[in-house]
Design an enzyme around this catalytic site. Sequence first.
Site, PDB file in Angstrom:
ATOM      1  N   LYS A   1      87.360  56.659  87.200  1.00 15.09           N
ATOM      2  CA  LYS A   1      88.774  56.800  86.821  1.00 15.09           C
ATOM      3  C   LYS A   1      89.671  56.853  88.046  1.00 15.09           C
ATOM      4  CE  LYS A   1      90.254  60.840  85.329  1.00 15.09           C
ATOM      5  NZ  LYS A   1      91.290  61.281  86.311  1.00 15.09           N
TER       6      LYS A   1
ATOM      7  N   ASP B   1      91.831  57.826  81.661  1.00 18.14           N
ATOM      8  CA  ASP B   1      92.122  59.256  81.700  1.00 18.14           C
ATOM      9  C   ASP B   1      92.234  59.785  80.270  1.00 18.14           C
ATOM     10  OD1 ASP B   1      94.611  58.529  80.735  1.00 18.14           O
ATOM     11  OD2 ASP B   1      95.704  59.108  82.521  1.00 18.14           O
TER      12      ASP B   1
END
Length: 215
Positions: free
Chosen positions: A138, A156
């Site tokens: 991420k 996210d």
Amino acid sequence: MNIESRKDLVRIVDNLQEDEISETVNRRIREFEELHAKSNKEWFNELCFCLLTANSSARLGMNIQNYMAKIDGFLTCDQKELSKILKHMGHRFYEKRAEYIVLARNNAADIKDKITNMENEFTAREWLVKNIKGIGYKESSHFLRNVGYKRLAILDKHILRIMCSSCIIDVPKTLTRKRYLNIEQEFISLADEVGLTLAELDLYLWYTQTGEVLK
């Protein structure tokens, strides 16, 4: 926004592309493109921002980044001083983030050079995950998007939540590498459907969840 299906989500994103918020999204994308042309130092500054946002917020990361830029703190503060500043500014994980930033300095002088000489952003992401402590898929996708790459998904909590609520994916218990890449393929499919890059779609979806277009 009431989003109960993929069809609802596509309709909302299509409508947002005709809304004034599209100007903000386009401006943010131009900022990422401009950062791509800047120096190793500015890329390192953005890497530190992404290190700070893990398990925190983009807004806090931006506040710290702006302060650090004034004192060149990401490069010059020792770990103890950096930890103290992060704690004062409200970061929950001030000690670990200070440690990660100091360790990342090993790549500060040539971070842009290394990445731009790699085959593509997917190769670069794998390198970041392997070589920068505190960076996962991420955060590395976030960093690469912010320096101008557009083909990576930043999975996210906001993006995962909206993909779950629109029945595109099931709620992931953990995000292993395999699971991350599988969900990224679903994100690519959605981006193709609405005619956007992954970088643009991320900003539109983030807006539906937060009412903001940050970075």
